[in-house]
Motif scaffolding. Sequence first.
Motif, PDB file in Angstrom:
ATOM      1  N   GLN A  32       0.665  -1.360  -0.152  1.00 21.89           N
ATOM      2  CA  GLN A  32       0.007   0.054   0.131  1.00 21.89           C
ATOM      3  C   GLN A  32       0.913   1.108   0.034  1.00 21.89           C
ATOM      4  N   HIS A  33       1.799   1.268   0.713  1.00 18.29           N
ATOM      5  CA  HIS A  33       2.873   2.465   0.734  1.00 18.29           C
ATOM      6  C   HIS A  33       3.551   2.556  -0.622  1.00 18.29           C
ATOM      7  N   VAL A  34       3.855   1.440  -1.055  1.00 20.65           N
ATOM      8  CA  VAL A  34       4.653   1.290  -2.522  1.00 20.65           C
ATOM      9  C   VAL A  34       3.785   2.093  -3.440  1.00 20.65           C
ATOM     10  N   ALA A  35       2.392   1.643  -3.438  1.00 15.77           N
ATOM     11  CA  ALA A  35       1.502   2.013  -4.647  1.00 15.77           C
ATOM     12  C   ALA A  35       1.387   3.589  -4.516  1.00 15.77           C
ATOM     13  N   ALA A  36       1.175   4.102  -3.073  1.00 17.81           N
ATOM     14  CA  ALA A  36       1.062   5.582  -2.836  1.00 17.81           C
ATOM     15  C   ALA A  36       2.117   6.407  -3.263  1.00 17.81           C
ATOM     16  N   MET A  37       3.500   5.876  -3.380  1.00 18.21           N
ATOM     17  CA  MET A  37       4.628   6.694  -3.516  1.00 18.21           C
ATOM     18  C   MET A  37       5.383   6.465  -4.887  1.00 18.21           C
ATOM     19  N   TYR A  38       4.731   5.320  -5.515  1.00 19.76           N
ATOM     20  CA  TYR A  38       5.785   4.799  -6.687  1.00 19.76           C
ATOM     21  C   TYR A  38       5.719   5.970  -7.664  1.00 19.76           C
ATOM     22  N   ALA A  39       4.799   6.568  -8.227  1.00 15.48           N
ATOM     23  CA  ALA A  39       4.684   7.815  -9.233  1.00 15.48           C
ATOM     24  C   ALA A  39       5.764   8.680  -8.847  1.00 15.48           C
ATOM     25  N   GLY A  40       5.811   9.061  -7.563  1.00 11.96           N
ATOM     26  CA  GLY A  40       6.484  10.237  -7.055  1.00 11.96           C
ATOM     27  C   GLY A  40       8.192   9.795  -7.212  1.00 11.96           C
ATOM     28  N   VAL A  41       8.345   8.381  -7.017  1.00 13.68           N
ATOM     29  CA  VAL A  41       9.722   7.874  -7.066  1.00 13.68           C
ATOM     30  C   VAL A  41      10.295   8.007  -8.532  1.00 13.68           C
ATOM     31  N   VAL A  42       9.386   7.527  -9.420  1.00 13.28           N
ATOM     32  CA  VAL A  42      10.040   7.341 -10.978  1.00 13.28           C
ATOM     33  C   VAL A  42       9.702   8.354 -11.551  1.00 13.28           C
ATOM     34  N   VAL A  84      21.807   6.602  13.116  1.00 13.36           N
ATOM     35  CA  VAL A  84      21.389   7.020  11.756  1.00 13.36           C
ATOM     36  C   VAL A  84      19.822   6.388  11.683  1.00 13.36           C
ATOM     37  N   GLY A  85      18.688   7.097  11.279  1.00 18.93           N
ATOM     38  CA  GLY A  85      17.522   6.742  11.018  1.00 18.93           C
ATOM     39  C   GLY A  85      16.496   7.103  12.109  1.00 18.93           C
ATOM     40  N   ALA A  86      15.400   7.630  11.884  1.00 17.42           N
ATOM     41  CA  ALA A  86      14.460   8.211  12.803  1.00 17.42           C
ATOM     42  C   ALA A  86      13.755   7.061  13.539  1.00 17.42           C
ATOM     43  N   ARG A  87      13.721   5.806  12.813  1.00 18.28           N
ATOM     44  CA  ARG A  87      13.082   4.500  13.332  1.00 18.28           C
ATOM     45  C   ARG A  87      11.730   4.883  13.533  1.00 18.28           C
ATOM     46  N   LEU A  88      10.864   5.760  12.518  1.00 20.04           N
ATOM     47  CA  LEU A  88       9.593   5.982  12.395  1.00 20.04           C
ATOM     48  C   LEU A  88       9.157   5.424  11.219  1.00 20.04           C
ATOM     49  N   PRO A  89       7.883   5.143  10.923  1.00 23.62           N
ATOM     50  CA  PRO A  89       7.156   4.594   9.671  1.00 23.62           C
ATOM     51  C   PRO A  89       7.392   5.725   8.437  1.00 23.62           C
ATOM     52  N   PHE A  90       8.430   6.047   8.075  1.00 24.09           N
ATOM     53  CA  PHE A  90       8.925   7.138   6.978  1.00 24.09           C
ATOM     54  C   PHE A  90       9.419   6.224   5.803  1.00 24.09           C
ATOM     55  N   VAL A  91       8.753   6.672   4.782  1.00 25.79           N
ATOM     56  CA  VAL A  91       9.155   6.232   3.284  1.00 25.79           C
ATOM     57  C   VAL A  91      10.255   7.453   2.746  1.00 25.79           C
ATOM     58  N   ASN A  92      11.200   7.116   2.309  1.00 23.09           N
ATOM     59  CA  ASN A  92      12.239   7.913   1.700  1.00 23.09           C
ATOM     60  C   ASN A  92      12.360   7.540   0.216  1.00 23.09           C
ATOM     61  N   GLY A  93      12.296   8.543  -0.743  1.00 27.37           N
ATOM     62  CA  GLY A  93      12.462   8.432  -2.087  1.00 27.37           C
ATOM     63  C   GLY A  93      13.049   9.563  -2.642  1.00 27.37           C
ATOM     64  N   VAL A  94      13.017   9.790  -4.016  1.00 26.77           N
ATOM     65  CA  VAL A  94      13.774  10.740  -4.775  1.00 26.77           C
ATOM     66  C   VAL A  94      13.134  11.958  -4.538  1.00 26.77           C
ATOM     67  N   SER A  95      13.915  12.944  -4.141  1.00 26.30           N
ATOM     68  CA  SER A  95      13.365  14.357  -3.819  1.00 26.30           C
ATOM     69  C   SER A  95      13.333  15.041  -5.311  1.00 26.30           C
ATOM     70  N   PHE A  96      11.873  15.747  -5.436  1.00 29.32           N
ATOM     71  CA  PHE A  96      11.560  16.395  -6.661  1.00 29.32           C
ATOM     72  C   PHE A  96      12.448  17.778  -6.697  1.00 29.32           C
ATOM     73  N   ALA A  97      12.658  18.007  -5.477  1.00 24.46           N
ATOM     74  CA  ALA A  97      13.302  19.520  -5.148  1.00 24.46           C
ATOM     75  C   ALA A  97      14.523  19.722  -6.220  1.00 24.46           C
ATOM     76  N   GLY A  98      15.350  18.316  -6.203  1.00 18.60           N
ATOM     77  CA  GLY A  98      16.412  18.524  -7.121  1.00 18.60           C
ATOM     78  C   GLY A  98      16.383  18.465  -8.596  1.00 18.60           C
ATOM     79  N   VAL A  99      15.064  18.250  -9.054  1.00 15.45           N
ATOM     80  CA  VAL A  99      15.005  17.929 -10.497  1.00 15.45           C
ATOM     81  C   VAL A  99      15.329  19.346 -11.142  1.00 15.45           C
ATOM     82  N   ALA A 315       6.234  13.020   1.906  1.00 15.19           N
ATOM     83  CA  ALA A 315       4.920  13.594   2.777  1.00 15.19           C
ATOM     84  C   ALA A 315       3.800  12.650   2.453  1.00 15.19           C
ATOM     85  N   GLN A 316       3.639  12.338   1.076  1.00 10.02           N
ATOM     86  CA  GLN A 316       2.175  11.556   1.207  1.00 10.02           C
ATOM     87  C   GLN A 316       1.924  10.174   1.729  1.00 10.02           C
TER      88      GLN A 316
END
Length: 473
Positions: A32-42, A84-99, A315-316
């Motif tokens: 479910q998490h992957v589906a929610a963020m997949y488009a944001g990563v690719v 290293v790591g917040a140890r919270l349910p946090f997904v990390n992916g590619v930042s769009f800020a750098g595009v 954030a999503q």
Amino acid sequence: MSPTATPRPAPAAKHPVDQTLPFGKLLGAGLQHVAAMYAGVVAPPLVVGIGVGLSTAEIAFLMSASLFTAGIATLLQTIGFWKVGARLPFVNGVSFAGVAPMLAIAKAEGPDDALPVIYGAVIVAGVFGFLLAPWFCKLIRFFPPVVTGTVITLIGLSLLPVAFNWSQGGNPQAADYGDIKYIGLAAVTLLITVVLRRVLRGFLKQISILLGLVAGTLIALPLGLADFSAVADADVIGFPAPFHFGAPQFAVAAIISMIIVMIVSMTESTADVIALGQIVDKPADEKTLAAALRADGLGTALSPLFNGFAASAFAQNVGLVAITKLRSRYVVAASGGILILLGLCPFLASVVSLVPQPVLGGVGLALFGTVAASGIQTLAQAGLQRGDNVLIVAISLGIGLIPMAAPNFYHAFPESMRIILDSGISTGCVVAVLLNLAFNHIGRGSQSDTADTATTEHDTTPEMEPTPAAHGH
């Protein structure tokens, strides 16, 4: 047991964030998490790949590499090691800020050297972020509820245009962009998700977002709105060979621009960590924030090794945690493992990409709106009976929404400034912090302000005490 022996105390119950789930539930919730963020990563590697002039096969490779490195960064954030790591349910992916900066670097360096120069700059920026984390985390004391509530609300509002774009087809240049068939599919998907959320019980209710995505995709198939070309052309196994596009190169101008991007990402991650900490009822302190920022920095520095880009919190997925109430970090760790598998198996990655963007837009409306609602709940604790605090919220939201409401507002500003100004979350966050300093810190010892500021920082009045509902439970 001897007569004189004293019974051992019962072990303290684990916080929901640290509890594990059965494998089947971990897998379903992780998907479910992957589906929610997949488009944001690719999306970022797709845009950068096209900008650099890569072939279709190379762009597919770049997207798989981004999935792989997003999985590594997510595991660093959720499982972690040392400090290293917040140890919270946090997904990390590619930042769009750098595009935008990366496209500018590509234009300046030319197609042959573009990616090596970009990767060199990303590595240095990641190391910079890692080293800066222990000092950057001290900003947390400048994030009382009036600031955090504003920023969390702004995160949700700033993400909503992404859902609107997906709902219209995802490609503004397409001739049928905004066609009723796309918007209708998004609306039906949202309706199905709401109905499932209302009628299901237990774990099925918690994965209603995933079920809504599956239902929307099944509806899209006979309508011809799902693209199978990626599945047909995908390899079963593929590995993002280190430095596939050449050894990294280090150019000063590119490094400076990516360091600015890293600072912007760290500002957004700070807000995201604070928001998620409140949602899972495990408020982030300086130690947690520093560990989260170290994970961002390390993940960013490692990503270019496998042809990925800068990593930051998504954030999503904060909204998904708020909706599902699944607070276990191991759920998100499972999604990190799935992302790694997708990166190693382009065929599986292409299957996930079958989910049409209008379907993502339908559930995205709920996800991103939930983030904004969590911010409003936090603002309810922020002493808004004070006119000064209302002004802080009003101005910060107004400035933070400029890039969304008027995308060309800063078009006459230098490119280096636009990297920051075009990030509404970052500008709104900075404005909120500065206004809070002006109204609630500087000169707060004066008699006229003492009474008003007494409750702003800590919300200690009985009627303003936080409730579980206020934290998204």
